[in-house]
Design an enzyme around this catalytic site. Sequence first.
Site, PDB file in Angstrom:
ATOM      1  N   ASP A 191       0.881  -1.131  -0.038  1.00  0.00           N
ATOM      2  CA  ASP A 191       0.036  -0.051   0.118  1.00  0.00           C
ATOM      3  C   ASP A 191       1.074   1.362  -0.054  1.00  0.00           C
ATOM      4  O   ASP A 191       0.785   1.862   0.880  1.00  0.00           O
ATOM      5  CB  ASP A 191      -0.991   0.009   1.201  1.00  0.00           C
ATOM      6  CG  ASP A 191      -1.952   0.947   1.257  1.00  0.00           C
ATOM      7  OD1 ASP A 191      -2.309   1.542   0.229  1.00  0.00           O
ATOM      8  OD2 ASP A 191      -2.861   1.343   2.299  1.00  0.00           O
ATOM      9  N   LEU A 192       1.729   1.349  -0.928  1.00  0.00           N
ATOM     10  CA  LEU A 192       2.754   2.342  -1.116  1.00  0.00           C
ATOM     11  C   LEU A 192       2.313   3.542  -1.618  1.00  0.00           C
ATOM     12  O   LEU A 192       2.423   4.017  -2.934  1.00  0.00           O
ATOM     13  CB  LEU A 192       3.943   1.816  -2.025  1.00  0.00           C
ATOM     14  CG  LEU A 192       5.158   2.950  -1.983  1.00  0.00           C
ATOM     15  CD1 LEU A 192       5.708   2.547  -0.415  1.00  0.00           C
ATOM     16  CD2 LEU A 192       6.388   2.315  -2.890  1.00  0.00           C
TER      17      LEU A 192
END
Length: 273
Positions: A191-192
């Site tokens: 979940d960058l």
Amino acid sequence: MSEVPGPGTLLPKTPGGGEGDWLPVATGESGAGVFRSTDGGRYAKCVAAADAADLGAERDRIAWLGDQGIPGPRVLDWHSGDAGACLVTSAVPGVPADQLSAAELRASWDRVADAVRELHALPARRCPFRRDLDGMIARARDVVARGAVHPEFLPVEQQHTPAAELLDRLVPQADRRREQEAADTVVCHGDLCLPNIVLDPRTLDVSGFIDLGRLGLADRYADLSLLLANARETWADEEDARAADAAFAERYGITLDHDRLRFYLHLDPLTWG
């Protein structure tokens, strides 16, 4: 949804302590309660008993990544029981990257690229966690079938298109994307986005990655697609965005595959729900 317990319900009391030692921060899309200690040095994430296994998996990912030398939170405490589960971690000093001005983010951009490259350079064989394409598609099928897709997570141009149709557009590409993933699997954050990258506001160095519940082996583009798209909300215009993408790619050391970026950017919102 089951009531989310507070940390005072699950954690041992310190002398004179209790629920008042913690301040509520937010309730995430998952329904978890997030709390910050009054001294600012710790965070507690609490969930109902039904979600304890997922929180335990996040705990394991945080501990593993810390052992690899990548900066981030440390696991300080863990409790689970009939009331639910609570994970306490150290705070990562600094500010989330989405709170920087465009000028500050641009000044830190090379260091963000360096930190992401370092994460992706970890030996994949050491990582016991997966977030592969088949798992993402299976998750998307479940979320879509339950009608649980969050429209606000979708690109603006897709927000009025039925989620099942969006997924149907992606599935025919799966064989090609599996081939690419097999040739280019790395340790991904999962979940960058900018809020999950913490920077020192004085030096603009990366202090660490947070929110590691989706960390695992995947195609590097699962990370790059989210980061570059999210950063576009900071830049002033399309020209600035293209320049930032090019600067990131040069520093990271990659020639961007825009079709691959779009695929993961369109798949990821279907996996939340």
